[in-house]
Design an enzyme around this catalytic site. Sequence first.
Site, PDB file in Angstrom:
ATOM      1  N   CYS A  72     -31.535  21.571  25.763  1.00  0.00           N
ATOM      2  CA  CYS A  72     -32.462  20.484  25.415  1.00  0.00           C
ATOM      3  C   CYS A  72     -33.720  20.603  26.273  1.00  0.00           C
ATOM      4  O   CYS A  72     -34.850  20.445  25.768  1.00  0.00           O
ATOM      5  CB  CYS A  72     -31.808  19.121  25.640  1.00  0.00           C
ATOM      6  SG  CYS A  72     -30.650  18.623  24.353  1.00  0.00           S
TER       7      CYS A  72
ATOM      8  N   HIS B  52     -29.702  17.649  19.922  1.00  0.00           N
ATOM      9  CA  HIS B  52     -28.497  18.070  20.630  1.00  0.00           C
ATOM     10  C   HIS B  52     -27.271  17.967  19.730  1.00  0.00           C
ATOM     11  O   HIS B  52     -26.873  16.879  19.321  1.00  0.00           O
ATOM     12  CB  HIS B  52     -28.268  17.240  21.902  1.00  0.00           C
ATOM     13  CG  HIS B  52     -27.112  17.760  22.694  1.00  0.00           C
ATOM     14  ND1 HIS B  52     -27.219  18.832  23.560  1.00  0.00           N
ATOM     15  CD2 HIS B  52     -25.800  17.410  22.699  1.00  0.00           C
ATOM     16  CE1 HIS B  52     -26.030  19.095  24.081  1.00  0.00           C
ATOM     17  NE2 HIS B  52     -25.152  18.249  23.572  1.00  0.00           N
TER      18      HIS B  52
ATOM     19  N   ASN C 256     -20.762  31.080  19.657  1.00  0.00           N
ATOM     20  CA  ASN C 256     -19.512  30.877  20.386  1.00  0.00           C
ATOM     21  C   ASN C 256     -19.178  29.386  20.419  1.00  0.00           C
ATOM     22  O   ASN C 256     -20.068  28.548  20.558  1.00  0.00           O
ATOM     23  CB  ASN C 256     -19.646  31.414  21.814  1.00  0.00           C
ATOM     24  CG  ASN C 256     -19.859  32.920  21.832  1.00  0.00           C
ATOM     25  OD1 ASN C 256     -19.273  33.643  21.035  1.00  0.00           O
ATOM     26  ND2 ASN C 256     -20.714  33.391  22.729  1.00  0.00           N
TER      27      ASN C 256
ATOM     28  N   HIS D 276     -24.620  23.400  23.812  1.00  0.00           N
ATOM     29  CA  HIS D 276     -25.665  23.002  22.844  1.00  0.00           C
ATOM     30  C   HIS D 276     -25.653  24.113  21.799  1.00  0.00           C
ATOM     31  O   HIS D 276     -25.844  25.298  22.152  1.00  0.00           O
ATOM     32  CB  HIS D 276     -27.021  22.899  23.566  1.00  0.00           C
ATOM     33  CG  HIS D 276     -28.175  22.470  22.692  1.00  0.00           C
ATOM     34  ND1 HIS D 276     -28.994  21.405  23.015  1.00  0.00           N
ATOM     35  CD2 HIS D 276     -28.655  22.972  21.536  1.00  0.00           C
ATOM     36  CE1 HIS D 276     -29.940  21.265  22.083  1.00  0.00           C
ATOM     37  NE2 HIS D 276     -29.746  22.215  21.168  1.00  0.00           N
TER      38      HIS D 276
ATOM     39  N   HIS E 149     -25.958  27.054  19.527  1.00  0.00           N
ATOM     40  CA  HIS E 149     -26.937  28.143  19.538  1.00  0.00           C
ATOM     41  C   HIS E 149     -26.381  29.340  18.799  1.00  0.00           C
ATOM     42  O   HIS E 149     -25.169  29.566  18.781  1.00  0.00           O
ATOM     43  CB  HIS E 149     -27.362  28.530  20.963  1.00  0.00           C
ATOM     44  CG  HIS E 149     -26.219  28.810  21.905  1.00  0.00           C
ATOM     45  ND1 HIS E 149     -25.475  27.813  22.481  1.00  0.00           N
ATOM     46  CD2 HIS E 149     -25.695  29.981  22.357  1.00  0.00           C
ATOM     47  CE1 HIS E 149     -24.545  28.359  23.264  1.00  0.00           C
ATOM     48  NE2 HIS E 149     -24.654  29.673  23.191  1.00  0.00           N
TER      49      HIS E 149
ATOM     50  N   HIS F 205     -26.726  33.380  18.695  1.00  0.00           N
ATOM     51  CA  HIS F 205     -27.220  34.607  19.312  1.00  0.00           C
ATOM     52  C   HIS F 205     -27.660  35.543  18.183  1.00  0.00           C
ATOM     53  O   HIS F 205     -26.900  35.772  17.231  1.00  0.00           O
ATOM     54  CB  HIS F 205     -26.108  35.310  20.081  1.00  0.00           C
ATOM     55  CG  HIS F 205     -25.542  34.545  21.247  1.00  0.00           C
ATOM     56  ND1 HIS F 205     -25.885  34.813  22.559  1.00  0.00           N
ATOM     57  CD2 HIS F 205     -24.643  33.529  21.300  1.00  0.00           C
ATOM     58  CE1 HIS F 205     -25.214  33.993  23.368  1.00  0.00           C
ATOM     59  NE2 HIS F 205     -24.451  33.211  22.624  1.00  0.00           N
TER      60      HIS F 205
HETATM   61  P1  AMP Z   1     -22.868  31.170  25.274  1.00  0.00           P
HETATM   62  O1  AMP Z   1     -22.128  31.875  26.381  1.00  0.00           O
HETATM   63  O2  AMP Z   1     -22.503  31.606  23.911  1.00  0.00           O
HETATM   64  O3  AMP Z   1     -22.813  29.661  25.464  1.00  0.00           O
HETATM   65  O4  AMP Z   1     -24.385  31.605  25.429  1.00  0.00           O
HETATM   66  C1  AMP Z   1     -25.249  31.043  26.366  1.00  0.00           C
HETATM   67  C2  AMP Z   1     -26.337  32.051  26.578  1.00  0.00           C
HETATM   68  O5  AMP Z   1     -27.407  31.382  27.233  1.00  0.00           O
HETATM   69  C3  AMP Z   1     -25.949  33.234  27.470  1.00  0.00           C
HETATM   70  O6  AMP Z   1     -26.124  34.444  26.731  1.00  0.00           O
HETATM   71  C4  AMP Z   1     -26.910  33.128  28.653  1.00  0.00           C
HETATM   72  O7  AMP Z   1     -27.357  34.383  29.114  1.00  0.00           O
HETATM   73  C5  AMP Z   1     -28.047  32.302  28.069  1.00  0.00           C
HETATM   74  N1  AMP Z   1     -28.835  31.543  29.019  1.00  0.00           N
HETATM   75  C6  AMP Z   1     -28.380  30.755  30.027  1.00  0.00           C
HETATM   76  N2  AMP Z   1     -29.398  30.191  30.690  1.00  0.00           N
HETATM   77  C7  AMP Z   1     -30.530  30.628  30.091  1.00  0.00           C
HETATM   78  C8  AMP Z   1     -31.930  30.394  30.305  1.00  0.00           C
HETATM   79  N3  AMP Z   1     -32.373  29.584  31.289  1.00  0.00           N
HETATM   80  N4  AMP Z   1     -32.817  31.027  29.492  1.00  0.00           N
HETATM   81  C9  AMP Z   1     -32.391  31.829  28.506  1.00  0.00           C
HETATM   82  N5  AMP Z   1     -31.095  32.080  28.240  1.00  0.00           N
HETATM   83  C10 AMP Z   1     -30.176  31.488  29.020  1.00  0.00           C
END
Ligand code: AMP
Length: 111
Positions: free
Chosen positions: A5, A44, A85, A96, A98, A100
């Site tokens: 967020c 969110h 995930n 949150h 997302h 990939h």
């Molecule tokens: P997940 O493990 O599927 O929840 O993915 C979370 C992703 O967020 C991971 O691939 C992290 O590398 C990425 N991540 C965490 N903090 C940041 C940030 N400040 N900026 C960009 N990506 C981030």
Amino acid sequence: MCLFCDIAAGKIPSKVAYEDEEIFAFHDIAPQAPVHILVIPRRHIQSVNELTEADSALLGKLYAGIQKVARDAGVAETGYRVISNVGKDGQQSVPHLHFHVIGGRPLNWNN
Ligand code: AMP
């Protein structure tokens, strides 16, 4: 407080790939491949588990955003993977929703 967020609100800096009123996309801080972009709703929502039918239009927009960042990153033709995930066993580390978008090299099933 929610990390994504805050990123979508611009309170925490990120390398932005795309944004509009509802969608925000930014480069992953720890890329697993040459292209690794995260596409999120600004609103969110914790994960896929919390989506409802009322979110169908939002999901369409998220996938339009995914297509756009893939095209802009140059992987639309070569191919890419879209992963969301969920929860503990899914190893979701940020609660949150997302997606990939990973590409730029041939991917194995376990990355
Ligand atoms: P997940 O493990 O599927 O929840 O993915 C979370 C992703 O967020 C991971 O691939 C992290 O590398 C990425 N991540 C965490 N903090 C940041 C940030 N400040 N900026 C960009 N990506 C981030």
